[in-house]
Design a protein around this motif. Structure first.
Motif, PDB file in Angstrom:
ATOM      1  N   ASN A  77       1.251  -1.441   0.035  1.00 38.99           N
ATOM      2  CA  ASN A  77      -0.039  -0.073  -0.195  1.00 38.99           C
ATOM      3  C   ASN A  77       1.034   1.219  -0.141  1.00 38.99           C
ATOM      4  OD1 ASN A  77       0.991  -0.035   2.732  1.00 38.99           O
ATOM      5  ND2 ASN A  77      -0.518  -1.278   3.238  1.00 38.99           N
ATOM      6  N   ASP A  78       0.197   2.660   0.195  1.00 38.61           N
ATOM      7  CA  ASP A  78       1.143   3.425   0.363  1.00 38.61           C
ATOM      8  C   ASP A  78       2.168   3.701   0.997  1.00 38.61           C
ATOM      9  OD1 ASP A  78      -1.142   4.123   1.888  1.00 38.61           O
ATOM     10  OD2 ASP A  78      -1.359   6.088   1.098  1.00 38.61           O
ATOM     11  N   ASN A  79       2.142   3.090   2.529  1.00 41.25           N
ATOM     12  CA  ASN A  79       2.802   3.147   4.182  1.00 41.25           C
ATOM     13  C   ASN A  79       4.454   1.678   3.187  1.00 41.25           C
ATOM     14  OD1 ASN A  79       1.438   4.996   4.764  1.00 41.25           O
ATOM     15  ND2 ASN A  79      -0.161   2.947   5.244  1.00 41.25           N
ATOM     16  N   ASN A  80       3.648   0.569   2.427  1.00 38.28           N
ATOM     17  CA  ASN A  80       5.056  -0.274   2.729  1.00 38.28           C
ATOM     18  C   ASN A  80       5.766  -0.549   1.278  1.00 38.28           C
ATOM     19  OD1 ASN A  80       3.021  -1.689   1.464  1.00 38.28           O
ATOM     20  ND2 ASN A  80       3.331  -3.662   2.642  1.00 38.28           N
ATOM     21  N   TRP A  81       4.738   0.377   0.215  1.00 40.07           N
ATOM     22  CA  TRP A  81       4.916  -0.203  -0.845  1.00 40.07           C
ATOM     23  C   TRP A  81       7.018   0.305  -1.355  1.00 40.07           C
ATOM     24  CZ3 TRP A  81       8.124   3.379  -4.522  1.00 40.07           C
ATOM     25  CH2 TRP A  81       7.832   4.196  -4.069  1.00 40.07           C
TER      26      TRP A  81
END
Length: 199
Positions: A77-81
């Motif tokens: 997702n946009d936190n762990n990409w």
């Protein structure tokens, strides 16, 4: 580039902005492995750009009898990409005498991933696997085992691999039964196995 004007229409300042568009895709730490049966290794996976929503990657082995994976899916997702997620691969220790190979495919699951990653191409990792067994070793393991692991030696294992004579498909079951009940170490050479067949 665009111009900013005052209320009278006079140009006040010229502004230039650079917009960088990142290409969506998968980054893999490697695309090939060379393993020996029974060995494990690992590789990392991350995205090349931040997604606008969740992205799920499906991982499949072309032959699970040869290569297994520690996970079947990875979620970004946009936190762990941009943080690598680790996948462990294992070369199955089987009872075949041949070297083998397999492939691991990583593909975006379009049914549950954000559309911005729907056009991302699949990635493939090639794996070559070196055999670690010998015909004599398999028969010795059978002699020391319980009759199921490894499985009973085949006719070709005796004849073609070791050159044992006097054994046929008709007496194969009897020979294997005699090998199984022989004393430990009683089937660890060609001569000892031949003696069992000749008895």
């Amino acid at each position: 580039t665009y111009n900013v004007t005052d209320s009278s229409g006079n140009q006040a300042v010229e502004v230039t902005r650079t917009v960088t568009v990142s290409e969506s895709g998968l980054f893999l730490s490697t695309d090939a492995f060379a393993l020996v049966e029974g060995e494990t290794d690992s590789f990392g996976v991350k995205l090349k750009a931040a997604p606008l929503g969740s992205v799920v990657i499906n991982l499949t082995s072309s032959d699970e009898a040869e290569v297994t994976l520690s996970t079947a899916t990875l979620t970004f997702n946009d936190n762990n990409w941009d943080t690598e997620q680790t996948v462990i691969i294992s070369a199955v220790d089987d009872y075949n005498l041949d070297d083998s190979s397999a492939e691991v495919t990583l593909a975006v699951d379009k049914s549950i991933s954000h559309s911005s990653f729907h056009n991302v191409a699949d990635k493939t990792i090639s794996i070559s696997i070196e055999n670690n067994d010998t015909a004599l070793g398999l028969i010795e393991q059978f002699n020391n085992g319980d009759g199921t692991t490894p499985p009973p030696p085949s006719l070709s294992l005796y004849q073609q691999e070791l050159g044992i004579t006097g054994i046929t498909q008709d007496n194969l079951v009897l020979v294997n039964a005699a090998v199984l009940v022989a004393d430990a170490g009683g089937a660890d050479t060609v001569a000892k196995i031949q003696a069992i067949v000749d008895a």
